[in-house]
Every structure is written in structure tokens, then in C-alpha cells.
Write a protein that holds these residues in place. Structure first.
Motif, PDB file in Angstrom:
ATOM      1  N   GLY A  70      46.448  14.784  43.984  1.00 29.39           N
ATOM      2  CA  GLY A  70      45.264  14.568  44.823  1.00 29.39           C
ATOM      3  C   GLY A  70      43.969  15.019  44.155  1.00 29.39           C
ATOM      4  N   LEU A  71      43.952  15.014  42.821  1.00 27.60           N
ATOM      5  CA  LEU A  71      42.731  15.397  42.092  1.00 27.60           C
ATOM      6  C   LEU A  71      41.997  14.128  41.650  1.00 27.60           C
ATOM      7  N   ASP A  72      40.669  14.166  41.764  1.00 28.75           N
ATOM      8  CA  ASP A  72      39.869  12.976  41.442  1.00 28.75           C
ATOM      9  C   ASP A  72      39.699  12.747  39.941  1.00 28.75           C
ATOM     10  N   ARG A  73      39.820  13.787  39.158  1.00 25.28           N
ATOM     11  CA  ARG A  73      39.549  13.698  37.722  1.00 25.28           C
ATOM     12  C   ARG A  73      40.440  12.655  37.057  1.00 25.28           C
ATOM     13  N   ARG A  74      39.804  11.738  36.304  1.00 24.49           N
ATOM     14  CA  ARG A  74      40.561  10.779  35.503  1.00 24.49           C
ATOM     15  C   ARG A  74      40.122  10.916  34.053  1.00 24.49           C
ATOM     16  N   TYR A  75      41.065  10.752  33.129  1.00 23.58           N
ATOM     17  CA  TYR A  75      40.785  10.931  31.706  1.00 23.58           C
ATOM     18  C   TYR A  75      40.555   9.582  31.045  1.00 23.58           C
ATOM     19  N   PRO A  76      39.496   9.484  30.226  1.00 25.10           N
ATOM     20  CA  PRO A  76      39.232   8.219  29.532  1.00 25.10           C
ATOM     21  C   PRO A  76      40.342   7.945  28.511  1.00 25.10           C
ATOM     22  N   PRO A  77      40.518   6.666  28.118  1.00 32.48           N
ATOM     23  CA  PRO A  77      41.632   6.321  27.219  1.00 32.48           C
ATOM     24  C   PRO A  77      41.516   6.886  25.808  1.00 32.48           C
ATOM     25  N   GLU A  78      40.277   7.194  25.369  1.00 28.16           N
ATOM     26  CA  GLU A  78      40.090   7.655  23.990  1.00 28.16           C
ATOM     27  C   GLU A  78      39.709   9.135  23.945  1.00 28.16           C
ATOM     28  N   LEU A  79      40.261   9.851  22.963  1.00 23.18           N
ATOM     29  CA  LEU A  79      39.941  11.275  22.810  1.00 23.18           C
ATOM     30  C   LEU A  79      38.437  11.512  22.629  1.00 23.18           C
ATOM     31  N   ASP A  80      37.791  10.644  21.825  1.00 22.32           N
ATOM     32  CA  ASP A  80      36.358  10.849  21.568  1.00 22.32           C
ATOM     33  C   ASP A  80      35.543  10.863  22.859  1.00 22.32           C
ATOM     34  N   SER A  81      35.902   9.995  23.784  1.00 24.75           N
ATOM     35  CA  SER A  81      35.165   9.940  25.052  1.00 24.75           C
ATOM     36  C   SER A  81      35.409  11.206  25.851  1.00 24.75           C
ATOM     37  N   PHE A  82      36.663  11.665  25.853  1.00 29.82           N
ATOM     38  CA  PHE A  82      36.975  12.904  26.574  1.00 29.82           C
ATOM     39  C   PHE A  82      36.227  14.085  25.958  1.00 29.82           C
ATOM     40  N   LEU A  83      36.219  14.149  24.620  1.00 33.39           N
ATOM     41  CA  LEU A  83      35.520  15.266  23.953  1.00 33.39           C
ATOM     42  C   LEU A  83      34.018  15.186  24.204  1.00 33.39           C
TER      43      LEU A  83
END
Ligand SMILES: O=C(O)CCC(=O)C(=O)O
Ligand SMILES: [Fe+2]
Length: 206
Positions: A70-83
Motif C-alpha cells: 500500500g505504498l505509493d512510491r514507484r521506481y523508474p525502470p532505469e538506475l540513472d533516473s532513480f539516482l
């Protein structure tokens, strides 16, 4: 995951300070006994490759966990975007690290949380050979279930083997749907020899 030769080469990096941004003596912080060093950028190729490749494979899985919790956080597909998201909020320091333990050392149960941006899975790779190069020093996880006592799990690793594990919370299927468990990890006392590991954490640190 890594052949013995690569493990040996990574171990040798430990004494080459140019690769690292800081050294932590665990006793000084109450983290246990032993030491570790955080790599500086640019990361050695093999480590950068693992960090990127595993991130891409794990991001959809991490998103599934968050959905179940139930957490809203979603991770982008690429590491660079997450970093870039980490860096935007001041989490700019690289977190991959080498850990080194000698006889009598251990790593207290902990969670590698370095700020609000947190990728929920991390990787550890054993760089030494158990039995021949060290004894003891088992990778341990504990699982804290709601209103229950903690349960321990020992993961036996061979040289070059890796373990993917939860940084803090993870969902678990129960008879009445998913519930959240809190994970911690550490290392039992090294009884003899020397044990090195490579830790790959995906979020950067403040
Ligand atoms: O040395 C180990 O096996 C555990 C290292 C650790 O705490 C980590 O990689 O975050
Ligand atoms: Fe850790």
C-alpha cells in the motif's frame, strides 16, 4: 555470480584508497567489529554493471512489493533516473562498499537506510572462501513479524555467491492477505581468518 579470480581482484581493491570515499571502523559506531569502505564514483566497471543490471531487473519487483504494502512510491525502470531522484534530495554519495572482517569480528543486525529515498532490495556478494579462508561469519537475516518475536535465517554463501535481500520492510502473504515484516541483516562472529564482502545498495546516501 563472480568467479574466484574476480573476487580476488575486488578484494585487492580494499587497500587502494583511490577507489573509496570513506572508511568506517565499525567498533567506533557500535556497528559491530570490522571495517568497511564506501566506493567513490566512478565505480569499478564490474560493480557499476551489477548495480545497473540488478536495478533494472529488480525495479518492477520492488514496485510489486510497494503495491502489496500500500505504498505509493514507484521506481523508474532505469538506475540513472532513480539516482537522479536521490541526488535531487541531497542523497548524492555512492553506497556500494567493501567490508572486511577478521577473527572475532561481526556485523550487528541493521538496516542500510540512508535517507528518504530507499530502494527496498540490496545485494551482497561473498568475496572470500568459507572454511578455507575463514570460519564462522554467516550472513544472518531476522524477520520481525507484527506482534511476534523475531525469526532468524542464515544464508550460507560460497565464494562469489550473492544474496538479494530486503533493506527494511517487505510484504508477506498471510491467511488474511499480505502483511508487512521488518527485516534486519548482519554477520555472525568470524571465528578465524578473514572475510570480505561486496555490498551493493541501490540508493545513494546523504
Ligand atoms: O558482510 C556481509 O555479509 C553483510 C554486509 C552488509 O551489511 C551489507 O552488504 O549491507
Ligand atoms: Fe548492511
Amino acid at each position: 555470480m563472480l568467479d574466484s579470480q574476480t573476487c580476488l581482484e575486488l578484494r585487492k581493491l580494499y587497500d587502494q584508497d583511490a577507489h573509496f570515499r570513506s572508511r568506517i571502523v565499525m567498533q567506533r559506531h557500535g556497528f559491530g567489529s570490522g571495517e568497511y569502505k564506501y566506493f567513490s564514483n566512478p565505480l569499478p566497471d564490474v560493480i557499476a554493471g551489477f548495480r545497473q543490471g540488478f536495478y533494472e531487473r529488480l525495479a518492477p519487483f520492488a514496485n510489486g512489493w510497494n503495491e502489496r504494502m500500500g505504498l505509493d512510491r514507484r521506481y523508474p525502470p532505469e538506475l540513472d533516473s532513480f539516482l537522479a531522484e536521490c541526488h535531487g534530495d541531497g542523497q548524492t554519495k555512492p553506497t556500494p562498499l567493501l567490508l572486511k572482517y577478521g577473527a572475532g569480528d561481526y556485523n550487528c543486525l541493521h538496516q542500510d537506510v540512508y535517507g528518504a529515498h530507499l530502494f527496498p532490495v540490496q545485494l551482497v556478494i561473498l568475496l572470500s572462501e568459507s572454511k578455507t579462508e575463514f570460519e564462522g561469519g554467516e550472513f544472518v537475516m531476522t524477520e520481525q513479524r507484527p506482534r511476534m518475536q523475531s525469526r532468524a535465517e542464515v544464508v550460507s554463501l560460497g565464494i562469489g555467491d550473492g544474496a538479494l535481500f530486503a533493506v527494511n520492510d517487505r510484504p508477506k502473504a498471510g491467511s488474511r492477505g499480505d502483511y508487512r515484516v521488518k527485516m534486519r541483516h548482519g554477520v555472525s562472529r568470524i571465528r578465524s581468518g578473514e572475510r570480505l564482502t561486496l555490498g551493493i545498495i541501490f540508493h545513494d546516501a546523504k
